[in-house]
Design a protein around this motif. Sequence first.
Motif, PDB file in Angstrom:
ATOM      1  N   ASN A  71       6.624 -10.988  55.215  1.00 47.42           N
ATOM      2  CA  ASN A  71       6.006 -12.314  55.079  1.00 47.42           C
ATOM      3  C   ASN A  71       6.793 -13.360  55.852  1.00 47.42           C
ATOM      4  O   ASN A  71       6.237 -14.331  56.375  1.00 47.42           O
ATOM      5  N   GLY A  72       8.095 -13.141  55.932  1.00 47.67           N
ATOM      6  CA  GLY A  72       8.966 -14.092  56.619  1.00 47.67           C
ATOM      7  C   GLY A  72       8.769 -14.149  58.120  1.00 47.67           C
ATOM      8  O   GLY A  72       9.356 -15.003  58.786  1.00 47.67           O
ATOM      9  N   LEU A  73       7.950 -13.260  58.688  1.00 45.05           N
ATOM     10  CA  LEU A  73       7.642 -13.356  60.115  1.00 45.05           C
ATOM     11  C   LEU A  73       6.829 -14.617  60.416  1.00 45.05           C
ATOM     12  O   LEU A  73       6.736 -15.034  61.564  1.00 45.05           O
ATOM     13  N   ALA A  74       6.255 -15.214  59.365  1.00 44.33           N
ATOM     14  CA  ALA A  74       5.529 -16.479  59.529  1.00 44.33           C
ATOM     15  C   ALA A  74       6.437 -17.686  59.323  1.00 44.33           C
ATOM     16  O   ALA A  74       5.975 -18.831  59.329  1.00 44.33           O
ATOM     17  N   TYR A  75       7.722 -17.449  59.174  1.00 46.38           N
ATOM     18  CA  TYR A  75       8.686 -18.495  58.834  1.00 46.38           C
ATOM     19  C   TYR A  75       8.656 -19.666  59.813  1.00 46.38           C
ATOM     20  O   TYR A  75       8.812 -20.825  59.415  1.00 46.38           O
ATOM     21  N   GLY A  76       8.459 -19.396  61.085  1.00 53.83           N
ATOM     22  CA  GLY A  76       8.460 -20.463  62.083  1.00 53.83           C
ATOM     23  C   GLY A  76       7.304 -21.429  61.954  1.00 53.83           C
ATOM     24  O   GLY A  76       7.317 -22.496  62.583  1.00 53.83           O
ATOM     25  N   LEU A  77       6.296 -21.098  61.140  1.00 54.84           N
ATOM     26  CA  LEU A  77       5.141 -21.969  60.964  1.00 54.84           C
ATOM     27  C   LEU A  77       5.325 -22.957  59.811  1.00 54.84           C
ATOM     28  O   LEU A  77       4.439 -23.772  59.551  1.00 54.84           O
ATOM     29  N   ILE A  78       6.452 -22.889  59.128  1.00 51.29           N
ATOM     30  CA  ILE A  78       6.715 -23.846  58.041  1.00 51.29           C
ATOM     31  C   ILE A  78       6.802 -25.261  58.623  1.00 51.29           C
ATOM     32  O   ILE A  78       7.515 -25.510  59.588  1.00 51.29           O
ATOM     33  N   GLN A  79       6.089 -26.177  58.021  1.00 50.27           N
ATOM     34  CA  GLN A  79       6.085 -27.566  58.479  1.00 50.27           C
ATOM     35  C   GLN A  79       7.184 -28.402  57.829  1.00 50.27           C
ATOM     36  O   GLN A  79       7.679 -29.360  58.427  1.00 50.27           O
ATOM     37  N   ASP A  80       7.550 -28.043  56.609  1.00 51.43           N
ATOM     38  CA  ASP A  80       8.496 -28.827  55.814  1.00 51.43           C
ATOM     39  C   ASP A  80       9.927 -28.366  56.122  1.00 51.43           C
ATOM     40  O   ASP A  80      10.348 -27.275  55.726  1.00 51.43           O
ATOM     41  N   ARG A  81      10.673 -29.204  56.818  1.00 54.55           N
ATOM     42  CA  ARG A  81      12.029 -28.835  57.225  1.00 54.55           C
ATOM     43  C   ARG A  81      12.923 -28.563  56.017  1.00 54.55           C
ATOM     44  O   ARG A  81      13.745 -27.645  56.027  1.00 54.55           O
ATOM     45  N   TYR A  82      12.772 -29.354  54.955  1.00 50.15           N
ATOM     46  CA  TYR A  82      13.610 -29.160  53.777  1.00 50.15           C
ATOM     47  C   TYR A  82      13.357 -27.793  53.149  1.00 50.15           C
ATOM     48  O   TYR A  82      14.285 -27.108  52.705  1.00 50.15           O
ATOM     49  N   TRP A  83      12.091 -27.399  53.102  1.00 48.61           N
ATOM     50  CA  TRP A  83      11.764 -26.103  52.521  1.00 48.61           C
ATOM     51  C   TRP A  83      12.252 -24.973  53.435  1.00 48.61           C
ATOM     52  O   TRP A  83      12.731 -23.945  52.958  1.00 48.61           O
ATOM     53  N   ALA A  84      12.160 -25.142  54.741  1.00 47.35           N
ATOM     54  CA  ALA A  84      12.646 -24.118  55.673  1.00 47.35           C
ATOM     55  C   ALA A  84      14.130 -23.852  55.452  1.00 47.35           C
ATOM     56  O   ALA A  84      14.576 -22.701  55.432  1.00 47.35           O
ATOM     57  N   VAL A  85      14.900 -24.906  55.264  1.00 48.08           N
ATOM     58  CA  VAL A  85      16.340 -24.762  55.048  1.00 48.08           C
ATOM     59  C   VAL A  85      16.615 -24.053  53.722  1.00 48.08           C
ATOM     60  O   VAL A  85      17.419 -23.119  53.643  1.00 48.08           O
ATOM     61  N   SER A  86      15.930 -24.474  52.675  1.00 48.82           N
ATOM     62  CA  SER A  86      16.145 -23.887  51.356  1.00 48.82           C
ATOM     63  C   SER A  86      15.681 -22.434  51.310  1.00 48.82           C
ATOM     64  O   SER A  86      16.355 -21.566  50.744  1.00 48.82           O
ATOM     65  N   LEU A  87      14.525 -22.169  51.917  1.00 49.70           N
ATOM     66  CA  LEU A  87      13.971 -20.822  51.869  1.00 49.70           C
ATOM     67  C   LEU A  87      14.847 -19.828  52.633  1.00 49.70           C
ATOM     68  O   LEU A  87      15.018 -18.688  52.200  1.00 49.70           O
ATOM     69  N   ALA A  88      15.408 -20.249  53.761  1.00 45.70           N
ATOM     70  CA  ALA A  88      16.291 -19.355  54.509  1.00 45.70           C
ATOM     71  C   ALA A  88      17.477 -18.935  53.652  1.00 45.70           C
ATOM     72  O   ALA A  88      17.845 -17.750  53.596  1.00 45.70           O
ATOM     73  N   ARG A  89      18.073 -19.887  52.992  1.00 47.68           N
ATOM     74  CA  ARG A  89      19.242 -19.573  52.151  1.00 47.68           C
ATOM     75  C   ARG A  89      18.851 -18.641  51.000  1.00 47.68           C
ATOM     76  O   ARG A  89      19.559 -17.664  50.713  1.00 47.68           O
ATOM     77  N   ALA A  90      17.723 -18.925  50.359  1.00 46.99           N
ATOM     78  CA  ALA A  90      17.281 -18.097  49.241  1.00 46.99           C
ATOM     79  C   ALA A  90      16.938 -16.682  49.712  1.00 46.99           C
ATOM     80  O   ALA A  90      17.299 -15.689  49.068  1.00 46.99           O
ATOM     81  N   TYR A  91      16.232 -16.593  50.838  1.00 48.50           N
ATOM     82  CA  TYR A  91      15.867 -15.284  51.384  1.00 48.50           C
ATOM     83  C   TYR A  91      17.110 -14.464  51.708  1.00 48.50           C
ATOM     84  O   TYR A  91      17.186 -13.270  51.384  1.00 48.50           O
ATOM     85  N   ASN A  92      18.082 -15.073  52.334  1.00 47.08           N
ATOM     86  CA  ASN A  92      19.293 -14.344  52.718  1.00 47.08           C
ATOM     87  C   ASN A  92      20.074 -13.879  51.493  1.00 47.08           C
ATOM     88  O   ASN A  92      20.616 -12.766  51.478  1.00 47.08           O
TER      89      ASN A  92
END
Length: 334
Positions: A71-92
């Motif tokens: 699902n994370g292959l769609a990660y680059g389509l996230i519009q919300d920068r704050y969520w992109a930062v948080s989600l990367a940390r949580a995913y890792n």
Amino acid sequence: GHCMERDSQILEYAEYRGRALKGVDAPISIWPSLDGWFRVASDALSAGDPEAWLAFLEDTGMEMTFLYPTNGLAYGLIQDRYWAVSLARAYNDWLYNSYTKRDSRLQGIALIPVHDVPAAVAELRRAATELGMRGAVLPAATVLGKAYGHADFDPLWAEAERLDVALGVHGAPSKGFGFDFFDSFIKTHTLEHPFSILIQLTSMIFDGVFERFPNLRVAFLESGSGWVPYMMDRMDEEFERRGARWAPSLKRKPSEVIKSGNLYVSCEVEEQTLPYVIEFMGEDNIFFASDYPHERRRDAFLKDIPEFVERKDLSDKVKEKILFRNTQRFYRLD
């Protein structure tokens, strides 16, 4: 290969603007849609949880796998920068605790928030130094309005160089590449992976990324390798005619950059053009990718390595490099 991330599992590690999301029952996915196609109906999908992966390694004789998202292959389509930062940390954190911490043969490849370069630098450093991850995935399809050759990304390349970690450019979304009008998924899937990585490759080479960062290691993944000779010729011709004016940062022919040793590609085991690719690119920067558990039934994957070993048009030395040595070098395995 790929892990199969589940929203509920990742939310155990996530927060958003100071609010912990552990235990939240999200009614919609935490990831963007890849496009609009119902992919579950398009292909078989094997289990990709840690237990399935360990059994798969045993059955194939593979020593280790490097896990990219699903699902994370769609990660680059996230519009919300704050969520992109948080989600990367949580995913890792989830990937490390669920896979690599459980068994070191299951190596995680980090997500980094390319939406926010300073945050991406920090997360790459954390993933490498605290979680022991040997690389990060760069989503080939993004909503950033700029490709990875842009100078804004230079701090990220500098950090990857300093940490000596690998970066893998990986596509999947088809949105925004000019074929949203296709009426069947087979047409979309044929083009979505190669188009997106060729855009990023063209940008990074002509904008001089590999001139400024000569030790940066980048792989262009899951599009086979047959495109390499074509792009070498195509970009060389453009550089000869227009390079001085339009690519002043590039000091070498694009084909020389591709053959320099820092650009890698994954191959398909049945590619008929593979000997031709090796003739042009060399044999040291191509490696095998299982792609497990995507698109096929589990038993179909078990044939790949034996059939590759039986190929008569490749030497045993080349086969060893593709199955082992080149991956060892790319991910800096002892």
